[in-house]
Design an enzyme around this catalytic site. Structure first.
Site, PDB file in Angstrom:
ATOM      1  N   LYS A 111       0.818  -1.217   0.000  1.00 17.24           N
ATOM      2  CA  LYS A 111       0.000   0.000   0.000  1.00 17.24           C
ATOM      3  C   LYS A 111       0.851   1.267   0.000  1.00 17.24           C
ATOM      4  O   LYS A 111       0.322   2.358  -0.183  1.00 17.24           O
ATOM      5  CB  LYS A 111      -0.976  -0.011   1.189  1.00 17.24           C
ATOM      6  CG  LYS A 111      -2.095  -1.055   1.030  1.00 17.24           C
ATOM      7  CD  LYS A 111      -3.241  -0.869   2.016  1.00 17.24           C
ATOM      8  CE  LYS A 111      -4.363  -1.866   1.742  1.00 17.24           C
ATOM      9  NZ  LYS A 111      -5.481  -1.796   2.671  1.00 17.24           N
ATOM     10  N   LYS A 193      -5.252 -10.622  -5.236  1.00 15.20           N
ATOM     11  CA  LYS A 193      -6.491 -10.936  -4.521  1.00 15.20           C
ATOM     12  C   LYS A 193      -7.576  -9.902  -4.808  1.00 15.20           C
ATOM     13  O   LYS A 193      -7.276  -8.749  -5.108  1.00 15.20           O
ATOM     14  CB  LYS A 193      -6.236 -11.074  -3.022  1.00 15.20           C
ATOM     15  CG  LYS A 193      -6.258  -9.784  -2.244  1.00 15.20           C
ATOM     16  CD  LYS A 193      -6.315 -10.082  -0.755  1.00 15.20           C
ATOM     17  CE  LYS A 193      -6.574  -8.812   0.029  1.00 15.20           C
ATOM     18  NZ  LYS A 193      -7.964  -8.343  -0.016  1.00 15.20           N
ATOM     19  N   LYS A 196     -11.774  -4.840  -1.850  1.00 13.62           N
ATOM     20  CA  LYS A 196     -12.854  -3.872  -1.960  1.00 13.62           C
ATOM     21  C   LYS A 196     -12.355  -2.473  -2.264  1.00 13.62           C
ATOM     22  O   LYS A 196     -13.099  -1.624  -2.738  1.00 13.62           O
ATOM     23  CB  LYS A 196     -13.744  -3.884  -0.715  1.00 13.62           C
ATOM     24  CG  LYS A 196     -13.055  -3.471   0.569  1.00 13.62           C
ATOM     25  CD  LYS A 196     -14.074  -3.478   1.717  1.00 13.62           C
ATOM     26  CE  LYS A 196     -13.640  -4.343   2.870  1.00 13.62           C
ATOM     27  NZ  LYS A 196     -12.419  -3.912   3.538  1.00 13.62           N
TER      28      LYS A 196
HETATM   29  P1  ATP Z   1      -8.896  -3.479   1.572  1.00 15.31           P
HETATM   30  O1  ATP Z   1      -8.537  -3.515   0.109  1.00 15.31           O
HETATM   31  O2  ATP Z   1      -9.476  -2.180   1.986  1.00 15.31           O
HETATM   32  O3  ATP Z   1      -7.796  -3.969   2.467  1.00 15.31           O
HETATM   33  P2  ATP Z   1     -10.106  -6.065   1.726  1.00 15.31           P
HETATM   34  O4  ATP Z   1     -11.053  -6.519   0.662  1.00 15.31           O
HETATM   35  O5  ATP Z   1      -8.728  -6.634   1.711  1.00 15.31           O
HETATM   36  O6  ATP Z   1     -10.106  -4.506   1.684  1.00 15.31           O
HETATM   37  P3  ATP Z   1     -10.282  -6.311   4.623  1.00 15.31           P
HETATM   38  O7  ATP Z   1     -11.177  -5.423   5.398  1.00 15.31           O
HETATM   39  O8  ATP Z   1      -8.812  -5.992   4.608  1.00 15.31           O
HETATM   40  O9  ATP Z   1     -10.816  -6.379   3.119  1.00 15.31           O
HETATM   41  O10 ATP Z   1     -10.477  -7.813   5.109  1.00 15.31           O
HETATM   42  C1  ATP Z   1     -11.703  -8.291   5.641  1.00 15.31           C
HETATM   43  C2  ATP Z   1     -11.690  -9.798   5.728  1.00 15.31           C
HETATM   44  O11 ATP Z   1     -11.847 -10.363   4.419  1.00 15.31           O
HETATM   45  C3  ATP Z   1     -10.402 -10.402   6.282  1.00 15.31           C
HETATM   46  O12 ATP Z   1     -10.732 -11.517   7.062  1.00 15.31           O
HETATM   47  C4  ATP Z   1      -9.659 -10.827   5.037  1.00 15.31           C
HETATM   48  O13 ATP Z   1      -8.738 -11.866   5.295  1.00 15.31           O
HETATM   49  C5  ATP Z   1     -10.793 -11.271   4.129  1.00 15.31           C
HETATM   50  N1  ATP Z   1     -10.473 -11.109   2.710  1.00 15.31           N
HETATM   51  C6  ATP Z   1     -10.123  -9.957   2.099  1.00 15.31           C
HETATM   52  N2  ATP Z   1      -9.946 -10.157   0.789  1.00 15.31           N
HETATM   53  C7  ATP Z   1     -10.188 -11.474   0.564  1.00 15.31           C
HETATM   54  C8  ATP Z   1     -10.170 -12.301  -0.607  1.00 15.31           C
HETATM   55  N3  ATP Z   1      -9.869 -11.790  -1.796  1.00 15.31           N
HETATM   56  N4  ATP Z   1     -10.469 -13.611  -0.478  1.00 15.31           N
HETATM   57  C9  ATP Z   1     -10.784 -14.132   0.739  1.00 15.31           C
HETATM   58  N5  ATP Z   1     -10.818 -13.420   1.884  1.00 15.31           N
HETATM   59  C10 ATP Z   1     -10.534 -12.095   1.804  1.00 15.31           C
HETATM   60 MG    MG Z   2      -7.212  -5.944   3.189  1.00 17.37          MG
END
Ligand code: ATP
Ligand code: MG
Length: 329
Positions: A111, A193, A196
């Protein structure tokens, strides 16, 4: 009963990755564990956020937890910034963390790729805050996707370091990563991955996307030119990702899906993947629509914050005493 803690950042609308990798499992866990589910809004401000959008995302995330099946009579659902013990213990744990170990976190490296000048120090010191979130509740198990494994390892190190240096007060948590769905990949770059906060809207399916959008996004998902529906993560990451998604959403095994689509092209396959995703998300979206503007949601969150704060305060007091902060009372 063992305790589980899990947090999700309100940094955008939850994706299908968040649902399949995290939320979906939480729903099952709440029957057997004492669960804390947290909207970690203080983590979200480590990167720039629009004020009004953030507020909307916080509420939306809370509603999505409930709509997905989190039951507040079994679990504690709350917003991190409404329980100030988190930042208090977070600061104390920053003073137990080393800059070197924080700089080694891959998420920080990813990041902060644009150079360290424009990156907040919060992005660097976010893992000790995450450790605080977890350690405040004597958490035994943290169910996360694979991307959080390294932060969890740091949490364990910080807990052990604190316990050795000050007083043995923290439970050292275990990490639990689901066997399938731990890493749902981007639809556009299937070696990354699904996230969001991805700037490319086509890369993820939001849990609130309507049918048309889901269909469009799945249809334009990057695959390959081979035209064969086969699970091969190395050579066919796009197709493998769609198979994983389809399999979890439908409950049909990947092998059975490979067989079913062995003579069809990607067109038919993608259409069916999209339908399976739609069928999974539809009931959640309906419940979400009822909840999002309701007072019921506020009541649930007030109740959650009260309960969390009561528990967190007990641990914070112990930590302050161990470090020698404040006065003896
Ligand atoms: P950001 O990009 O803002 O970090 P994010 O999609 O990675 O958003 P987080 O809030 O960091 O979401 O993570 C929330 C939960 O979702 C955590 O338990 C994380 O391990 C899980 N998670 C995030 N992305 C994935 C993915 N692509 N596949 C499976 N689990 C995920
Ligand atoms: Mg994340």
């Amino acid at each position: 009963m063992k305790t589980i803690f899990s947090g999700i950042q309100p940094s955008g609308t939850l994706t299908l990755g968040n649902y399949l990798g995290a939320l979906k499992h939480f729903v099952d866990l709440q029957n057997d564990y004492n669960c804390y589910f947290c909207v970690v809004d203080e983590h979200a401000i480590t990167v720039p956020q629009d004020r009004l959008q953030l507020r909307e995302n916080i509420r939306s995330l809370a509603a999505l937890y409930i709509a997905s099946g989190i039951d507040v009579s079994k679990s504690t659902l709350f917003i991190q910034s409404e329980v100030p013990e988190h930042t208090q213990l977070g600061w104390m744990l920053q003073c137990v963390s080393y800059i070197g170990e924080l700089e080694r976190m891959t998420q920080f490296k990813d990041k902060s790729q644009g150079g360290k000048e424009g990156v907040t120090s919060g992005l660097l010191t976010y893992p000790p805050l995450m450790a605080a979130d977890i350690l405040l509740y004597k958490t035994d198990i943290v169910p996360v996707g694979e991307d959080q494994k390294q932060h969890l390892e740091l949490t364990r190190n910080l807990a052990q370091r604190f316990n050795n240096k000050y007083n043995d007060i923290f439970t050292v948590p275990e990490v639990s990563i689901p066997k399938v769905g731990a890493r749902i990949m981007s639809l556009q770059e299937p070696t990354n991955k699904m996230s969001k906060s991805d700037a490319n809207q086509k890369a993820f399916i939001s849990m609130l996307d309507d049918e048309k959008k889901i269909l469009k996004k799945v249809k334009s998902a990057v695959t390959d030119s081979e035209g064969v529906v086969k699970y091969d993560k190395e050579n066919k990451p796009g197709v493998a990702n769609l198979l994983t998604i389809y399999s979890i959403c439908s409950g049909i095994s990947v092998e059975d899906l490979e067989e079913k689509y062995q003579n069809t092209g990607y067109g038919v396959f993608k259409e069916d993947v999209a339908q399976a995703v739609i069928a999974t998300l539809k009931p959640i979206q309906e419940r979400y629509d009822q909840l999002i503007q309701s007072d019921e949601l506020d009541d649930m969150l007030d109740q959650g914050a009260n309960h969390a704060s009561f528990q967190a305060n007990k641990m914070l007091k112990k930590a302050k005493k161990a470090m020698g902060l404040g006065r003896v009372r």
